[in-house]
Design a protein around this motif. Structure first.
Motif, PDB file in Angstrom:
ATOM      1  N   ASP A 163      11.567   5.747  -4.935  1.00 44.25           N
ATOM      2  CA  ASP A 163      12.519   4.645  -4.979  1.00 44.25           C
ATOM      3  C   ASP A 163      12.168   3.596  -3.923  1.00 44.25           C
ATOM      4  O   ASP A 163      12.002   3.908  -2.742  1.00 44.25           O
ATOM      5  CB  ASP A 163      13.945   5.150  -4.755  1.00 44.25           C
ATOM      6  N   HIS A 164      12.035   2.368  -4.363  1.00 47.70           N
ATOM      7  CA  HIS A 164      11.679   1.224  -3.522  1.00 47.70           C
ATOM      8  C   HIS A 164      10.342   1.416  -2.809  1.00 47.70           C
ATOM      9  O   HIS A 164      10.146   0.945  -1.688  1.00 47.70           O
ATOM     10  CB  HIS A 164      12.812   0.882  -2.548  1.00 47.70           C
ATOM     11  N   ALA A 165       9.433   2.105  -3.472  1.00 44.66           N
ATOM     12  CA  ALA A 165       8.062   2.252  -2.990  1.00 44.66           C
ATOM     13  C   ALA A 165       7.148   1.460  -3.925  1.00 44.66           C
ATOM     14  O   ALA A 165       7.541   1.080  -5.025  1.00 44.66           O
ATOM     15  CB  ALA A 165       7.641   3.716  -2.979  1.00 44.66           C
ATOM     16  N   THR A 166       5.938   1.226  -3.450  1.00 44.79           N
ATOM     17  CA  THR A 166       4.906   0.625  -4.294  1.00 44.79           C
ATOM     18  C   THR A 166       3.788   1.651  -4.428  1.00 44.79           C
ATOM     19  O   THR A 166       3.334   2.214  -3.432  1.00 44.79           O
ATOM     20  CB  THR A 166       4.363  -0.678  -3.677  1.00 44.79           C
ATOM     21  N   VAL A 167       3.353   1.888  -5.663  1.00 49.68           N
ATOM     22  CA  VAL A 167       2.366   2.920  -5.957  1.00 49.68           C
ATOM     23  C   VAL A 167       1.039   2.260  -6.326  1.00 49.68           C
ATOM     24  O   VAL A 167       0.998   1.374  -7.182  1.00 49.68           O
ATOM     25  CB  VAL A 167       2.845   3.820  -7.118  1.00 49.68           C
ATOM     26  N   PHE A 168      -0.016   2.721  -5.650  1.00 46.59           N
ATOM     27  CA  PHE A 168      -1.365   2.228  -5.933  1.00 46.59           C
ATOM     28  C   PHE A 168      -2.307   3.406  -6.133  1.00 46.59           C
ATOM     29  O   PHE A 168      -2.141   4.456  -5.510  1.00 46.59           O
ATOM     30  CB  PHE A 168      -1.918   1.400  -4.761  1.00 46.59           C
ATOM     31  N   ASN A 169      -3.328   3.192  -6.946  1.00 46.40           N
ATOM     32  CA  ASN A 169      -4.425   4.148  -7.088  1.00 46.40           C
ATOM     33  C   ASN A 169      -5.288   4.025  -5.832  1.00 46.40           C
ATOM     34  O   ASN A 169      -5.851   2.964  -5.561  1.00 46.40           O
ATOM     35  CB  ASN A 169      -5.237   3.816  -8.342  1.00 46.40           C
ATOM     36  N   LYS A 170      -5.385   5.110  -5.069  1.00 45.27           N
ATOM     37  CA  LYS A 170      -6.120   5.046  -3.804  1.00 45.27           C
ATOM     38  C   LYS A 170      -7.630   4.970  -3.985  1.00 45.27           C
ATOM     39  O   LYS A 170      -8.352   4.767  -3.018  1.00 45.27           O
ATOM     40  CB  LYS A 170      -5.749   6.230  -2.906  1.00 45.27           C
ATOM     41  N   ASN A 171      -8.105   5.087  -5.203  1.00 43.92           N
ATOM     42  CA  ASN A 171      -9.540   5.024  -5.474  1.00 43.92           C
ATOM     43  C   ASN A 171      -9.968   3.638  -5.946  1.00 43.92           C
ATOM     44  O   ASN A 171     -10.966   3.498  -6.645  1.00 43.92           O
ATOM     45  CB  ASN A 171      -9.915   6.086  -6.517  1.00 43.92           C
ATOM     46  N   THR A 172      -9.202   2.616  -5.578  1.00 49.11           N
ATOM     47  CA  THR A 172      -9.498   1.232  -5.968  1.00 49.11           C
ATOM     48  C   THR A 172      -9.372   0.338  -4.735  1.00 49.11           C
ATOM     49  O   THR A 172      -8.852   0.764  -3.702  1.00 49.11           O
ATOM     50  CB  THR A 172      -8.497   0.737  -7.042  1.00 49.11           C
ATOM     51  N   PRO A 173      -9.796  -0.905  -4.849  1.00 46.30           N
ATOM     52  CA  PRO A 173      -9.611  -1.842  -3.732  1.00 46.30           C
ATOM     53  C   PRO A 173      -8.140  -2.102  -3.385  1.00 46.30           C
ATOM     54  O   PRO A 173      -7.859  -2.708  -2.351  1.00 46.30           O
ATOM     55  CB  PRO A 173     -10.295  -3.118  -4.220  1.00 46.30           C
ATOM     56  N   HIS A 174      -7.208  -1.653  -4.222  1.00 52.87           N
ATOM     57  CA  HIS A 174      -5.792  -1.803  -3.866  1.00 52.87           C
ATOM     58  C   HIS A 174      -5.455  -1.067  -2.578  1.00 52.87           C
ATOM     59  O   HIS A 174      -4.424  -1.336  -1.960  1.00 52.87           O
ATOM     60  CB  HIS A 174      -4.885  -1.295  -4.997  1.00 52.87           C
ATOM     61  N   VAL A 175      -6.324  -0.162  -2.162  1.00 52.02           N
ATOM     62  CA  VAL A 175      -6.089   0.567  -0.912  1.00 52.02           C
ATOM     63  C   VAL A 175      -6.028  -0.409   0.270  1.00 52.02           C
ATOM     64  O   VAL A 175      -5.293  -0.171   1.240  1.00 52.02           O
ATOM     65  CB  VAL A 175      -7.133   1.694  -0.721  1.00 52.02           C
ATOM     66  N   GLU A 176      -6.751  -1.513   0.182  1.00 45.71           N
ATOM     67  CA  GLU A 176      -6.705  -2.528   1.245  1.00 45.71           C
ATOM     68  C   GLU A 176      -5.335  -3.209   1.270  1.00 45.71           C
ATOM     69  O   GLU A 176      -4.759  -3.430   2.340  1.00 45.71           O
ATOM     70  CB  GLU A 176      -7.814  -3.554   1.040  1.00 45.71           C
ATOM     71  N   LEU A 177      -4.806  -3.535   0.114  1.00 48.37           N
ATOM     72  CA  LEU A 177      -3.472  -4.124   0.022  1.00 48.37           C
ATOM     73  C   LEU A 177      -2.429  -3.115   0.509  1.00 48.37           C
ATOM     74  O   LEU A 177      -1.492  -3.472   1.226  1.00 48.37           O
ATOM     75  CB  LEU A 177      -3.175  -4.549  -1.420  1.00 48.37           C
ATOM     76  N   ALA A 178      -2.612  -1.869   0.145  1.00 44.45           N
ATOM     77  CA  ALA A 178      -1.694  -0.811   0.588  1.00 44.45           C
ATOM     78  C   ALA A 178      -1.658  -0.719   2.098  1.00 44.45           C
ATOM     79  O   ALA A 178      -0.581  -0.623   2.705  1.00 44.45           O
ATOM     80  CB  ALA A 178      -2.113   0.525  -0.022  1.00 44.45           C
ATOM     81  N   ALA A 179      -2.811  -0.784   2.731  1.00 49.48           N
ATOM     82  CA  ALA A 179      -2.879  -0.713   4.197  1.00 49.48           C
ATOM     83  C   ALA A 179      -2.140  -1.884   4.825  1.00 49.48           C
ATOM     84  O   ALA A 179      -1.395  -1.712   5.805  1.00 49.48           O
ATOM     85  CB  ALA A 179      -4.337  -0.673   4.655  1.00 49.48           C
ATOM     86  N   GLU A 180      -2.322  -3.057   4.265  1.00 50.03           N
ATOM     87  CA  GLU A 180      -1.618  -4.247   4.784  1.00 50.03           C
ATOM     88  C   GLU A 180      -0.102  -4.084   4.646  1.00 50.03           C
ATOM     89  O   GLU A 180       0.654  -4.373   5.575  1.00 50.03           O
ATOM     90  CB  GLU A 180      -2.097  -5.492   4.023  1.00 50.03           C
ATOM     91  N   LEU A 181       0.351  -3.616   3.518  1.00 44.53           N
ATOM     92  CA  LEU A 181       1.789  -3.411   3.299  1.00 44.53           C
ATOM     93  C   LEU A 181       2.347  -2.343   4.236  1.00 44.53           C
ATOM     94  O   LEU A 181       3.436  -2.501   4.794  1.00 44.53           O
ATOM     95  CB  LEU A 181       2.062  -3.041   1.839  1.00 44.53           C
ATOM     96  N   GLN A 182       1.594  -1.268   4.424  1.00 48.29           N
ATOM     97  CA  GLN A 182       2.040  -0.202   5.319  1.00 48.29           C
ATOM     98  C   GLN A 182       2.159  -0.716   6.749  1.00 48.29           C
ATOM     99  O   GLN A 182       3.086  -0.333   7.474  1.00 48.29           O
ATOM    100  CB  GLN A 182       1.097   0.996   5.239  1.00 48.29           C
ATOM    101  N   GLN A 183       1.238  -1.576   7.162  1.00 51.93           N
ATOM    102  CA  GLN A 183       1.311  -2.169   8.507  1.00 51.93           C
ATOM    103  C   GLN A 183       2.577  -3.005   8.671  1.00 51.93           C
ATOM    104  O   GLN A 183       3.076  -3.171   9.769  1.00 51.93           O
ATOM    105  CB  GLN A 183       0.089  -3.039   8.787  1.00 51.93           C
ATOM    106  N   ARG A 184       3.080  -3.512   7.575  1.00 53.78           N
ATOM    107  CA  ARG A 184       4.300  -4.328   7.598  1.00 53.78           C
ATOM    108  C   ARG A 184       5.536  -3.478   7.274  1.00 53.78           C
ATOM    109  O   ARG A 184       6.575  -4.005   6.883  1.00 53.78           O
ATOM    110  CB  ARG A 184       4.168  -5.490   6.624  1.00 53.78           C
ATOM    111  N   ASP A 185       5.387  -2.166   7.417  1.00 52.24           N
ATOM    112  CA  ASP A 185       6.476  -1.200   7.266  1.00 52.24           C
ATOM    113  C   ASP A 185       7.016  -1.094   5.833  1.00 52.24           C
ATOM    114  O   ASP A 185       8.201  -0.855   5.623  1.00 52.24           O
ATOM    115  CB  ASP A 185       7.608  -1.502   8.250  1.00 52.24           C
ATOM    116  N   HIS A 186       6.136  -1.286   4.853  1.00 47.84           N
ATOM    117  CA  HIS A 186       6.519  -1.088   3.455  1.00 47.84           C
ATOM    118  C   HIS A 186       6.254   0.361   3.060  1.00 47.84           C
ATOM    119  O   HIS A 186       5.332   0.996   3.580  1.00 47.84           O
ATOM    120  CB  HIS A 186       5.714  -2.017   2.528  1.00 47.84           C
TER     121      HIS A 186
END
Length: 150
Positions: free
Chosen positions: A74-97
């Motif tokens: 709930d209120h999470a964002t799901v990405f395939n960690k085996n794609t370049p989306h991992v870079e976007l995921a890292a940025e979002l996590q740094q911003r406490d998402h």
């Protein structure tokens, strides 16, 4: 004793993006998911058991699904960690998402398979997962049935 199916429904909001997809869903977007969880078993016949007459207490099923799926997705964002989306995921996590990285393309089809495994491992031994229905929109959903996956 007759086998009875019990269904409980859940709702949660989740974002995702489909890396490499050729349509709009390649963009980060979200859904108001509806998950229907159906289990099968026989009602308890022991009259001294506080759960007498139940296949499983709806509250017990709710606890399993909330802890394994709803509270995490709930209120999470799901990405395939085996794609370049991992870079976007890292940025979002740094911003406490709240970001969930999975080993699969986060389609409804793959998510419902993932959810089936998470739920099955937490059910009491006398209860089987019968089916799941994951609705992404009012008109689009994926279904998982135990009988199709034996």
């Amino acid at each position: 004793m007759s086998k009875i199916r019990i269904t409980k429904q859940f709702s949660f909001e989740t974002g995702h993006a489909l890396y490499g997809y050729d349509g709009k869903c390649k963009n980060v977007h979200g859904h108001s998911y509806k998950l229907s969880v159906t289990v099968i078993g026989t009602p308890i016949t022991d009259t001294t058991n506080v759960k007498y007459g139940m296949v499983i207490d709806f509250g017990d099923l709710k606890r399993i699904v909330k802890s394994e799926i709803v509270d995490k997705f709930d209120h999470a964002t799901v990405f395939n960690k085996n794609t370049p989306h991992v870079e976007l995921a890292a940025e979002l996590q740094q911003r406490d998402h709240n970001v969930i990285l999975v080993n699969y393309q986060p389609t409804s089809e793959n998510m419902v398979i993932d959810f089936s495994e998470k739920i099955k491992k937490n059910l009491p031994p006398h209860i089987q997962l019968h089916s799941l229905k994951l609705q992404e929109t009012d008109t689009s959903f994926a279904e998982w049935y135990a009988c199709d996956n034996q």
